[in-house]
Scaffold this motif. Structure first.
Motif, PDB file in Angstrom:
ATOM      1  N   LEU A 104      -3.502   0.711  22.683  1.00  0.00           N
ATOM      2  CA  LEU A 104      -4.939   0.468  22.550  1.00  0.00           C
ATOM      3  C   LEU A 104      -5.784   1.590  23.159  1.00  0.00           C
ATOM      4  O   LEU A 104      -6.991   1.671  22.912  1.00  0.00           O
ATOM      5  N   LYS A 105      -5.163   2.438  23.972  1.00  0.00           N
ATOM      6  CA  LYS A 105      -5.907   3.551  24.571  1.00  0.00           C
ATOM      7  C   LYS A 105      -6.256   4.623  23.540  1.00  0.00           C
ATOM      8  O   LYS A 105      -7.110   5.480  23.792  1.00  0.00           O
ATOM      9  N   ASP A 106      -5.592   4.553  22.396  1.00  0.00           N
ATOM     10  CA  ASP A 106      -5.856   5.533  21.329  1.00  0.00           C
ATOM     11  C   ASP A 106      -7.246   5.276  20.733  1.00  0.00           C
ATOM     12  O   ASP A 106      -7.497   4.243  20.104  1.00  0.00           O
ATOM     13  N   GLU A 107      -8.144   6.203  20.912  1.00  0.00           N
ATOM     14  CA  GLU A 107      -9.530   6.041  20.457  1.00  0.00           C
ATOM     15  C   GLU A 107      -9.655   6.116  18.937  1.00  0.00           C
ATOM     16  O   GLU A 107     -10.672   5.732  18.373  1.00  0.00           O
ATOM     17  N   ASN A 108      -8.607   6.580  18.269  1.00  0.00           N
ATOM     18  CA  ASN A 108      -8.672   6.729  16.814  1.00  0.00           C
ATOM     19  C   ASN A 108      -8.251   5.463  16.071  1.00  0.00           C
ATOM     20  O   ASN A 108      -8.272   5.433  14.834  1.00  0.00           O
ATOM     21  N   SER A 110      -8.407   1.932  14.336  1.00  0.00           N
ATOM     22  CA  SER A 110      -9.468   1.190  13.655  1.00  0.00           C
ATOM     23  C   SER A 110      -9.644  -0.165  14.339  1.00  0.00           C
ATOM     24  O   SER A 110      -8.760  -0.641  15.054  1.00  0.00           O
ATOM     25  N   GLU A 111     -10.791  -0.797  14.101  1.00  0.00           N
ATOM     26  CA  GLU A 111     -11.070  -2.100  14.701  1.00  0.00           C
ATOM     27  C   GLU A 111     -10.075  -3.151  14.216  1.00  0.00           C
ATOM     28  O   GLU A 111      -9.688  -4.054  14.951  1.00  0.00           O
ATOM     29  N   LYS A 114      -6.859  -2.635  16.140  1.00  0.00           N
ATOM     30  CA  LYS A 114      -7.068  -3.096  17.515  1.00  0.00           C
ATOM     31  C   LYS A 114      -6.999  -4.624  17.603  1.00  0.00           C
ATOM     32  O   LYS A 114      -6.421  -5.179  18.529  1.00  0.00           O
TER      33      LYS A 114
END
Length: 236
Positions: A104-108, A110-111, A114
């Motif tokens: 979940l730390k991956d900012e790329n 998608s919602e 997540k």
């Protein structure tokens, strides 16, 4: 008087010798074996006295002692297996939580992805919570503080859910899964305890089956009982 004194001394010596030969040495042997068992050596055994009959008091006592130690050894093995299984069951959801939380730390992401990850984390957390609750419940039952409450539920649905929990494992190891379940079977049992059983059996089946192996789950029923067979091509 001297004659009777001498005879009494001789009789005393003979009795002491008889007791020493027939009882004292055996009691010393039993005492030494008991000390070893008290220190945790459950492989201790006392050899029967071949000079005595099988049904003699001494041999019967030794045989009962050996049986007691075997039972203690079995209990010790069960305890070790239980601790090992529980540790493994706790480790699985913790690993899932750790992996998905890290992902979940991956900012790329998608919602949508997540949301899927969060749902998986919640499910693993709930499973971990249920596992701990069941362990506490088992402890209370063992101490006769509570009695398990039975309930009616669909055993086939429970088996299906247990299988789906390991979907990632069998896909990763390319394991062929053969499942044969009835559409619906209602049983009156302790659902949470059976759930722990299925997860333990399936966990071991998938863990010890080699890549490309096969695991089968077959459920049948009659008017009187339900039978569940879990087989694998692992080491057995």
């Amino acid at each position: 008087i001297l004659y009777y004194v001498v005879m009494a001394v001789i009789t005393y010596i003979c009795i002491r010798y008889f007791v020493r030969v027939n009882y004292s040495k055996h009691l010393e042997k039993l005492s030494e074996a008991t000390k070893r068992v008290s220190k945790g050596d459950f492989t201790t055994k006392i050899e029967l006295d071949e000079g005595l009959k099988d049904n003699s008091y001494i041999n019967v006592m030794f045989r009962d002692f050996n049986l007691m130690v075997e039972e203690l050894n079995s209990i010790e093995s069960l305890t070790e297996d239980f601790i090992s299984n529980v540790s493994h069951e706790i480790k699985t959801p913790l690993s899932v939580i750790n992996n998905y939380t890290t992902a979940l730390k991956d900012e790329n992401l998608s919602e949508e992805v997540k949301a899927e990850y969060l749902e998986t984390i919640i499910e693993s957390t709930e499973r971990l919570s249920a596992l701990v609750a069941n362990i506490l419940k088992l402890n209370k039952i063992e101490n006769k503080k509570i009695l398990p409450e039975k309930e009616e539920f669909d055993l086939c649905r429970q088996l299906s859910d247990a299988l789906l929990f390991f979907e990632g494992v069998w896909e990763e190891k390319d394991i062929e899964l053969f499942v044969e379940l009835e559409d619906r079977v209602i049983v009156n049992e302790v659902a949470s305890f059976l759930d722990v059983i299925w997860h333990n059996l399936l966990s071991n089946a998938f863990k010890f089956t080699e890549n490309g192996g096969k695991v089968s789950v077959i459920q049948t029923s009659t008017a009187d009982y339900v039978e569940v067979k879990i087989k694998d091509t692992g080491c057995g």
